[in-house]
Enzyme design. Structure first.
Site, PDB file in Angstrom:
ATOM      1  N   CYS A 143       0.809  -1.207   0.000  1.00 20.76           N
ATOM      2  CA  CYS A 143       0.000   0.000   0.000  1.00 20.76           C
ATOM      3  C   CYS A 143       0.845   1.260   0.000  1.00 20.76           C
ATOM      4  CB  CYS A 143      -0.878   0.019   1.240  1.00 20.76           C
ATOM      5  SG  CYS A 143      -1.776  -1.512   1.467  1.00 20.76           S
ATOM      6  N   GLY A 195      -1.531   1.298  -4.633  1.00 24.06           N
ATOM      7  CA  GLY A 195      -2.756   0.661  -4.204  1.00 24.06           C
ATOM      8  C   GLY A 195      -3.945   1.230  -4.929  1.00 24.06           C
ATOM      9  N   ASN A 235       1.439  -0.017   5.579  1.00 22.77           N
ATOM     10  CA  ASN A 235       1.999  -0.634   4.370  1.00 22.77           C
ATOM     11  C   ASN A 235       2.920  -1.746   4.820  1.00 22.77           C
ATOM     12  OD1 ASN A 235       4.515   0.395   1.908  1.00 22.77           O
ATOM     13  ND2 ASN A 235       3.147  -1.347   1.901  1.00 22.77           N
ATOM     14  N   GLY A 236       2.587  -2.966   4.437  1.00 19.74           N
ATOM     15  CA  GLY A 236       3.436  -4.102   4.820  1.00 19.74           C
ATOM     16  C   GLY A 236       2.594  -5.298   5.186  1.00 19.74           C
ATOM     17  N   TYR A 293      10.487  -2.623  -9.678  1.00 25.44           N
ATOM     18  CA  TYR A 293       9.164  -2.398 -10.262  1.00 25.44           C
ATOM     19  C   TYR A 293       8.265  -1.460  -9.476  1.00 25.44           C
ATOM     20  CZ  TYR A 293       4.258  -3.324 -11.275  1.00 25.44           C
ATOM     21  OH  TYR A 293       2.927  -3.175 -11.553  1.00 25.44           O
TER      22      TYR A 293
HETATM   23  P1  AMP Z   1       3.457 -11.263 -16.133  1.00 29.07           P
HETATM   24  O1  AMP Z   1       3.788 -11.176 -17.563  1.00 29.07           O
HETATM   25  O2  AMP Z   1       2.049 -11.711 -15.905  1.00 29.07           O
HETATM   26  O3  AMP Z   1       4.458 -12.067 -15.420  1.00 29.07           O
HETATM   27  O4  AMP Z   1       3.504  -9.811 -15.506  1.00 29.07           O
HETATM   28  C1  AMP Z   1       4.737  -9.191 -15.396  1.00 29.07           C
HETATM   29  C2  AMP Z   1       4.525  -7.730 -15.390  1.00 29.07           C
HETATM   30  O5  AMP Z   1       3.808  -7.336 -14.209  1.00 29.07           O
HETATM   31  C3  AMP Z   1       5.865  -7.045 -15.376  1.00 29.07           C
HETATM   32  O6  AMP Z   1       5.952  -6.357 -16.578  1.00 29.07           O
HETATM   33  C4  AMP Z   1       5.824  -6.098 -14.222  1.00 29.07           C
HETATM   34  O7  AMP Z   1       5.942  -4.788 -14.738  1.00 29.07           O
HETATM   35  C5  AMP Z   1       4.481  -6.277 -13.566  1.00 29.07           C
HETATM   36  N1  AMP Z   1       4.588  -6.655 -12.148  1.00 29.07           N
HETATM   37  C6  AMP Z   1       5.598  -7.234 -11.519  1.00 29.07           C
HETATM   38  N2  AMP Z   1       5.321  -7.440 -10.209  1.00 29.07           N
HETATM   39  C7  AMP Z   1       4.104  -6.956  -9.995  1.00 29.07           C
HETATM   40  C8  AMP Z   1       3.252  -6.837  -8.852  1.00 29.07           C
HETATM   41  N3  AMP Z   1       3.613  -7.307  -7.656  1.00 29.07           N
HETATM   42  N4  AMP Z   1       2.040  -6.256  -9.020  1.00 29.07           N
HETATM   43  C9  AMP Z   1       1.655  -5.821 -10.223  1.00 29.07           C
HETATM   44  N5  AMP Z   1       2.414  -5.905 -11.335  1.00 29.07           N
HETATM   45  C10 AMP Z   1       3.621  -6.464 -11.241  1.00 29.07           C
END
Ligand code: AMP
Length: 485
Positions: free
Chosen positions: A8, A35, A109-110, A261
Site C-alpha cells: 500500500c 494501491g 503498508n506491509g 518495479y
Molecule cells: P506477467 O507477464 O504476468 O508475469 O507480468 C509481469 C509484469 O507485471 C511485469 O511487466 C511487471 O511490470 C508487472 N509486475 C511485476 N510485479 C508486480 C506486482 N507485484 N504487481 C503488479 N504488477 C507487477
C-alpha cells in the site's frame, strides 16, 4: 484468518492552518500506483477525528464536496493494493479505534509475519482477526488507559506494542494532536519525511509519505528517509525521533523489488532516484546479455528506463514498439487469468510500422506469472517482428513475498519451477536473459545498504510461515539476504 496482503501507500501531514484534506488527496494521488483497491483518509481538527474511506481509486473516493467538509490541522491517508479474495470495504484504511481521548487512526503498508501468534497471546481467536492491520489497531487500543490517560497516550501505547510486531510495517498514525510515523526494524517498506511551508503564524509543517513524489506534489521538501526501526512523532513542538525496538533487531533490508518495479521512477530510495537505478540495470543487462538486433524497446511503463539503458550501452537504436493506454491500471491485479489476458490487449497495442521486419530487444522489469509477457510477445510477432529477444532487468522471480508486495502463490510464479529454456518455450521468444542479482545490486548503487531479495533468492530475513504447497525449501530463522558490498 483472512489473508490481507497490504502492499500500500501511506501518507501523513501535520500542517495547522493549511488545507490538510486537499494535501492528503494530492499525496494519495501521487501514491495511487501503490494501491488501487481502496483509498481513505483520517483528519483531525485538534479535537475530533473524521475518517472517510471507500473502495476505488483516490479520485473515485474523494471529490471536492467531500474534501471541503474535511477541515483539520493534521491528517493521514492510505491507498490499498488489490488482491484477489480479500477485496472488501472492511480492509480499506485508515483503521480507526475509539481508544484514548480522541481515538486514533492508523494506515499500514506491509505485512506482519506473526499475526496468529500475536492474536493468540492477546487472547483473541485468530480466526476472528480480520487482518494484521486490524490486530495492531486492537492491540494499541487495548494498551490505552481508556480515555483518562495523558494526551500522549498513543505514543505510550506504541512503545508497548511495537516491539512485539514482526515482519514488514511502515505505519502512519494520528490522534487529535499528533502524527506518528514508524518503520519496522528491517525497513522493508519505504517511508520518508518532508518539511512543509507553514501557514502564517502556525508551527512548522511536516509530511510523511511512502515515496518522495508525494512530498513534491504537496510542495514539501524532502528531508530524509526514516531509518529502519525509527518512530517519529510530529506535533506543535516539531519532530521527535525515537527507537522503540531493541537495537539487535535493526537490520536494514529495503525491498529490492521496490527498485525493480514497485516504486515510481521519480522516487528517492537509499539516496538515489529510482529511474537512474533502472537505467543502470539496463546498461548492465546490455553488457551481460548482448544480442545482435535492430531496435531496443521497453515494455511500458516499467520496462522503459532499463530499455533506455540497454540501448545506450549497446549502441542499438531505441524505439517505441508498444503504446500503453494511459487510463488503464495494472493488469496484474485483475482477479482471474482470463481477465488478466484480456487486460493485456486493453493495455498494450503494437506500433506496427516501428516493429515490422525488425529484430527486437524487448526489455521489461520482471516476469511474474508470464501472462502479460506471453500475450505481449504474441502481439509483437503478429505485428511483424522478425525476432524477439527478451531481456529482464531483475533475476527470476521465484518466491512469494510475505512482506507487503502482493504476489501469487509459488505455483503460479513462472520461474518457480521452470528452467530458462522452458520459459523461452512458454513465452515464444527467440532468447531470454535475466539480470544477475550482483548486477542488480550494483545498479542500485547504494554501497553498504542492505536489501530483502527473498522473492529472488528464497532467503527470508524474518521467519515466515510458508504454506506447505509453496515449496519444500526450509525457511531459515534469522537468515540473511543480499547485502550490497
Ligand atoms: P506477467 O507477464 O504476468 O508475469 O507480468 C509481469 C509484469 O507485471 C511485469 O511487466 C511487471 O511490470 C508487472 N509486475 C511485476 N510485479 C508486480 C506486482 N507485484 N504487481 C503488479 N504488477 C507487477
Amino acid at each position: 484468518m483472512m489473508e490481507a496482503k497490504e502492499a500500500c501507500g501511506v501518507f501523513g501531514v501535520y500542517a495547522p492552518g493549511r488545507d490538510v484534506a486537499h494535501l492528503t488527496f494530492d499525496g494519495l494521488y501521487a501514491l495511487q500506483h501503490r494501491g488501487q483497491e481502496s483509498a481513505g483518509m483520517a483528519v483531525s481538527d485538534g479535537e475530533n477525528l473524521t475518517v472517510m474511506k471507500d473502495m476505488g481509486l483516490v479520485t473515485t473516493v474523494f471529490d471536492e464536496r467531500k474534501l471541503s467538509g474535511l477541515g483539520g490541522d493534521l491528517a493521514i491517508g492510505h491507498t490499498r493494493y488489490s488482491t484477489a479474495g480479500s477485496s472488501s470495504w472492511s480492509n480499506a484504511q485508515p483503521v480507526y479505534r475509539g481508544a484514548g481521548r480522541s481515538g486514533f487512526g492508523m494506515a499500514h503498508n506491509g505485512n506482519l509475519t506473526n499475526t496468529a501468534e500475536l492474536a493468540e497471546r492477546a487472547g483473541m481467536l485468530p480466526g476472528l482477526v480480520a487482518s494484521d492491520s486490524d490486530l495492531v489497531a486492537d492491540l494499541l487500543a487495548a494498551a490505552h488507559a481508556g480515555g483518562d490517560g495523558p494526551a500522549s497516550e498513543l505514543e505510550a501505547a506504541l512503545r508497548l506494542v511495537l516491539p512485539d510486531l514482526q515482519g514488514a510495517f511502515s505505519f502512519v498514525f494520528l490522534d487529535a494532536e499528533r502524527v506518528v510515523g514508524v518503520r519496522d526494524p528491517n525497513g522493508f517498506r519505504p517511508l520518508c519525511l518532508g518539511r512543509l511551508e507553514p501557514a502564517a503564524g502556525a508551527p512548522e509543517g511536516w509530511v510523511l509519505a511512502s515515496e518522495s513524489p508525494a512530498l513534491d506534489v504537496v510542495g514539501a521538501t524532502f528531508v530524509r528517509e526514516l531509518e529502519p526501526g525509527e518512530m517519529v512523532v510530529i506535533d506543535g513542538t516539531g519532530v521527535r525521533s525515537e527507537r522503540p525496538f531493541p537495537a539487535d533487531r535493526i537490520d536494514p533490508r529495503l525491498c529490492i523489488f521496490e527498485f525493480v518495479y514497485f516504486a515510481r521512477p521519480d522516487t528517492r530510495l537509499y539516496g538515489n532516484e529510482v529511474h537512474g537505478a533502472r537505467r543502470r540495470m539496463g546498461e548492465l543487462l546490455a553488457t551481460q546479455a548482448p544480442v545482435d538486433a535492430d531496435m531496443v524497446m521497453g515494455v511500458p511503463d516499467s520496462g522503459v528506463p532499463a530499455a533506455e539503458g540497454y540501448a545506450r550501452a549497446s549502441g542499438i537504436p531505441y524505439g517505441q514498439g508498444l503504446v500503453k493506454n494511459r487510463y488503464i491500471g495494472r493488469t496484474f491485479i485483475a482477479p482471474t487469468q482470463t481477465e488478466r489476458a484480456n487486460g493485456v490487449r486493453r493495455k498494450l497495442n503494437p506500433l506496427r510500422e516501428n516493429i515490422a521486419g525488425k529484430r527486437l530487444v524487448v526489455v521489461d522489469d520482471s516476469i511474474v506469472r508470464g501472462t502479460t509477457t506471453r500475450a505481449m510477445v504474441r502481439m509483437l510477432r503478429e505485428a511483424g517482428a522478425l525476432e524477439v529477444h527478451l531481456r529482464i532487468s531483475s533475476p527470476p522471480f521465484r518466491w512469494p513475498c510475505f512482506y507487503g508486495i502482493d504476489t501469487p502463490d509459488r505455483d503460479e510464479l513462472l520461474a518457480a519451477t521452470r528452467t530458462v529454456d522452458e520459459i523461452v518455450t512458454f513465452l515464444g521468444v527467440d532468447s531470454l536473459e535475466y539480470l544477475t542479482l550482483d548486477h542488480l545490486v550494483t545498479a542500485i548503487d547504494a554501497p553498504g545498504a542492505g536489501f530483502c531479495s527473498a522473492c529472488l533468492t528464497g532467503t527470508y530475513p524474518v521467519p515466515v510461515a510458508m504454506p506447505a504447497r509453496v515449496g519444500t525449501v526450509a525457511v531459515l530463522a534469522g537468515a540473511t539476504s543480499t547485502t550490497a558490498g
